[in-house]
Design an enzyme around this catalytic site. Structure first.
Site, PDB file in Angstrom:
ATOM      1  N   PRO B 225       0.846  -1.198   0.000  1.00 51.83           N
ATOM      2  CG  PRO B 225      -0.033  -1.052   2.161  1.00 51.83           C
ATOM      3  CD  PRO B 225       0.825  -1.908   1.290  1.00 51.83           C
ATOM      4  CG  ASP B 400       4.967  -1.072   3.137  1.00 50.23           C
ATOM      5  OD1 ASP B 400       3.751  -0.961   3.417  1.00 50.23           O
ATOM      6  OD2 ASP B 400       5.565  -2.165   3.053  1.00 50.23           O
ATOM      7  CG  HIS B 401      -0.121   3.969   5.019  1.00 53.53           C
ATOM      8  ND1 HIS B 401       0.147   4.115   6.368  1.00 53.53           N
ATOM      9  CD2 HIS B 401      -1.044   4.923   4.716  1.00 53.53           C
ATOM     10  CE1 HIS B 401      -0.597   5.100   6.859  1.00 53.53           C
ATOM     11  NE2 HIS B 401      -1.314   5.616   5.870  1.00 53.53           N
ATOM     12  NE  ARG B 402       2.875  -3.903   3.622  1.00 51.09           N
ATOM     13  CZ  ARG B 402       3.421  -4.876   2.898  1.00 51.09           C
ATOM     14  NH1 ARG B 402       2.836  -6.051   2.802  1.00 51.09           N
ATOM     15  NH2 ARG B 402       4.560  -4.678   2.269  1.00 51.09           N
ATOM     16  CB  ILE B 403       6.451  -0.051   7.775  1.00 60.18           C
ATOM     17  CG1 ILE B 403       6.469  -1.532   7.431  1.00 60.18           C
ATOM     18  CG2 ILE B 403       7.529   0.294   8.793  1.00 60.18           C
ATOM     19  CD1 ILE B 403       7.785  -2.001   6.839  1.00 60.18           C
TER      20      ILE B 403
END
Lengths: 344, 428
Positions: B225, B400-403
């Site tokens: 994402p 990376d929007h997960r991180i």
């Protein structure tokens, strides 16, 4: 002096590579548990002076005395009942049912009482009981001394069911079962008692509900329990010469069963064969298959998932018929090959 | 319907019997149990009895004939029925019946199958196997349709077909009963590329590098994402710094530093201050990297490659510049070693030299961010309420929007800009 040092050195080496039989590994686990926790004691038929029908508890009465290695009358209901009662009142009993067939007489105590007490008392009472019992055929002991009844107990909420296939697992799983606060049915196999394997000295546990890959392979996952694990490995060695690589997965704990490892394996191989000694109909294999096809393995299946299990007959006395009633190495070879080659 | 009279079999190994004499004649009426004929085998002489009451018709054998067992030798036409009526009905069946083994006949009868409609596999006698095969063949028209509608394919084959958007109906299966296996789908996918390459269309076959780029970019773009952040920096101080260092480098004979080298240093410095930007996503957790290894995207004639400057945060500008120059040179001539393109934790892609103002880049997994750098151009900017002309550069960070959350990215970019505008801050 020099000689003594050499001997000591040799003993240290053997700690690394030491081999024990399955029966010795279980005995060592019993000794370790009893040395570690004075609440641990054993009860069963002929486990004391006689050393157990299969010699598992040989010598323990000399080491721990008759108070902790208790020979009981021939009443499996009493053994189970006394074990459950003592477990509820603070002891950590290890009961032995001489042949799994006789567990029929313990059913009321185990199923109706022991399995439900923790639940019905809202957790105020626990039943830290281990019930050890040898199952399986292959000894010429006929229909009433050869059964594999593990599936019954898998079906009872409140009980745990463990089936080790190697000396290493037998020791580690037994210690984990003794540590567990729930009743654990610990199913040993008569033909495995004399099999050998590496067993570390000292105390260690193999966690319950954790499957193990006993052999890695790429073409077919064989999910096998108890005696069928070494048979599957033997079949795998035969098939390896023909270029077929079986992966052998041992669930080790049947209840609560964690299908993760088997699922991962089948995602890799695309094919599965489930093998156990107990009769096929209503057997634990059906549970293994159901977990595979209902779960993440489904989209990776490239062949029907098959079961290879005992026939739906009482175990015959006749040696040839007894052999034919349960899966043998050649049966696993045949079924595995058929699945891999798509000839069925 | 007329009842056939069959030459009986008296012993296990008997294949035929010889007719000694008829005890009755064509047209005679018989009762059940009446003696019809006398036959003999090599062992014994036996009588054949009438199995029902009626009129004898269609007798086919005569005294002295050797007749195979189970062969029909005549009929008993029941009372109230004419031989002509029976004969017609019997005709078709009797032909087949004579050609079927007794077991086949019995099976056919038990399963209510007309033995005459069972095809023989050897062209002569209909055997038990023929009847079994016939019974397994779907007879109902609907069944046949359903069978052909439904495609036999394993779940794995269906999954692969779904993923690759392949129509299973086009694939022939190699599994049991023509079932499509995973391998069949996998093998089918590759040739379609060639099949679809019609001569009129100019399709250039791609090499391994293009294939890898395509696969990885698609995967990274689909699975990560992305969020993007754009910021501009005043390059005045950095350009001055570069000029000073390059003047020094010229005297010294060492490598000239590029804007990319400065940015590698700046990013290495900032990444050490923002460990989350220097991390990798895994299913079971976030891997934090000890060193900031900066990948520098290098455009090649037929693709791109990203050599890595390891531990850029702790290296001096001159060392970084030398390494960037060396790696770029090696990349252009395809001489990079695997270690020189591996282990990157962050990537810089600079398209400023191509005149691009700003762009966004796709993250290079398992890294968590990439900085897309545009050209430096003079712009009118407002500084202290006055318009000034400054060399400005615009950068876009893909994260990376997960991180990496927005605030984390913003703080990281803020440090980057600060280091570009006041490079001496990195000396702290």
């Amino acid at each position: 002096m020099l000689k003594q040092r050499e001997t000591a050195g040799a003993r240290e080496d053997s700690a690394e590579t030491r081999e024990l039989t399955y029966a010795q590994a279980i005995r060592e686990a019993l000794q370790l548990a009893m040395n570690r926790d004075e609440r641990v004691f054993m009860l069963g038929e002929d486990i004391g002076v006689y050393g157990g029908a299969f010699g598992v508890s040989d010598g323990l009465i000399d080491q721990f005395g008759a108070e902790r290695i208790r020979d009981t009358p021939i009443s499996e209901a009493a053994i189970a009942g006394a074990a459950i009662g003592s477990a509820m009142t603070g002891m950590r009993p290890i009961a032995e049912i001489q042949f799994m067939d006789f567990i029929t007489l313990s059913m009321e105590q185990l199923v109706l009482q022991g399995a439900k007490i923790r639940f019905m008392f809202g957790g105020k009472a626990t039943v830290p009981l281990v019930l050890r019992t040898p199952a399986g055929s292959g000894t010429g002991a006929a229909a009433q001394h050869s059964e594999s009844l593990e599936a019954w107990f898998v079906h009872v909420p409140g009980l745990k069911v463990v089936m080790p296939s190697t000396p290493y697992d037998a020791k580690g799983l037994l210690l984990a079962a003794i540590e567990d606060d729930n009743p654990v049915i610990f199913v040993e196999h008569k033909l495995l008692y004399r099999t050998k394997g590496h067993v570390p000295e000292g105390y260690y546990t193999v966690p319950l509900s954790q499957s193990d890959i006993k052999r890695e392979g790429t073409d077919l996952s064989v999910i096998a329990t108890s005696i069928m694990v070494p048979r599957a490995i033997e079949a795998a060695e035969i098939l390896a010469k023909k270029g077929i690589e079986l992966e052998v997965v041992d669930p080790r704990t049947l209840k609560p069963y964690d299908a993760t490892i088997a699922t991962q394996s089948v995602r890799k191989t695309g094919k599965a064969l489930v093998v156990h000694e107990a009769p096929k109909t209503g057997g634990f294999g059906a549970e293994v298959v159901a977990e595979l096809v209902a779960g993440d393995a489904f989209d990776y299946l490239d062949a029907p998932v098959r079961r290879l299990a005992g026939l739906d007959v009482p175990i015959p006395y006749n040696r040839e018929l007894e052999r034919a009633a349960v899966p043998q190495v050649e049966d696993i070879v045949r079924e595995a090959r058929a699945l891999v080659e798509g000839v069925y | 319907m007329a009842i056939p009279i069959i030459m009986p079999k008296f012993s296990m190994t008997q294949e035929a019997a010889t007719v000694v004499q008829w005890l009755v004649a064509e047209g005679d009426s018989v009762e059940k149990g009446d003696l019809l004929m006398e036959v003999e085998t090599d062992k014994i002489t036996m009588d054949v009895e009438a199995m029902d009451a009626g009129v004898l018709r269609g007798l086919t054998v005569k005294a002295g004939d050797v007749v195979p067992v189970t062969e029909v030798i005549g009929y008993i036409v029941p009372d109230g029925e004419t031989w002509e009526e029976s004969a017609e009905a019997l005709k078709a069946e009797s032909v087949a019946r004579a050609k079927a083994t007794p077991v086949a006949q019995r099976m056919a009868k038990a399963n209510m199958v007309d033995i005459g409609s069972v095809p023989s596999s050897n062209g002569q006698r209909i055997t038990r196997r023929d009847v079994e095969a016939f019974l397994q063949t779907p007879v109902n028209g609907n069944d046949v349709a359903a069978e052909s509608d439904k495609l036999r394919a394993t779940p794995a084959a269906r999954r692969i077909a779904r993923e690759r958007e392949v129509d299973l109906a086009q694939i022939s299966g190699s599994g049991p009963k023509g079932r499509i296996q995973a391998n069949d789908v996998a093998a089918f996918v590759l040739p379609t590329v060639q099949v679809e390459a019609e001569p009129a269309v100019n399709v250039v076959p791609f090499g391994r590098m293009r294939h890898t780029i395509a696969e990885r970019m698609t995967q990274n773009y689909q699975e990560i994402p992305h969020i993007t952040f754009t910021i501009s920096a005043d390059m005045t101080a950095t350009l001055e710094l570069r000029q000073r260092i390059n003047a020094h480098a010229e005297r010294d004979g060492s490598a000239r530093i590029s804007v990319t080298a400065v940015l590698a240093k700046v990013c290495g410095w900032a990444l050490q201050r923002h460990p989350l930007v220097n991390a990798s996503w895994h299913e079971n957790g976030i891997e934090m990297h000890d060193t900031a290894n900066i990948g520098v995207a290098v455009a090649l004639e037929d693709g791109l490659i990203v050599p890595v400057v390891h531990d850029a945060g702790r290296k001096g500008l001159s060392a970084i510049a030398a390494q960037v120059n060396e790696l770029t040179e090696k990349a252009r001539f395809g001489r990079l070693q695997p270690a020189e393109v591996q282990g990157g934790t962050f990537t810089i892609s600079n398209l400023g030299m191509f005149g691009i103002d700003q762009f966004t880049a796709i993250i290079n997994a398992p890294q968590s961010a990439i900085l897309a750098v545009g050209r430096t151009k003079k712009e009118a900017v407002v500084i202290d309420d006055a318009v000034e002309i400054r060399p400005m550069m615009t950068m876009t960070l893909s994260a990376d929007h997960r991180i990496i959350d927005g605030a984390v990215a913003a703080r990281f970019l803020h440090d980057i800009v600060q280091a570009i505008e006041q490079p001496d801050i990195m000396l702290w």
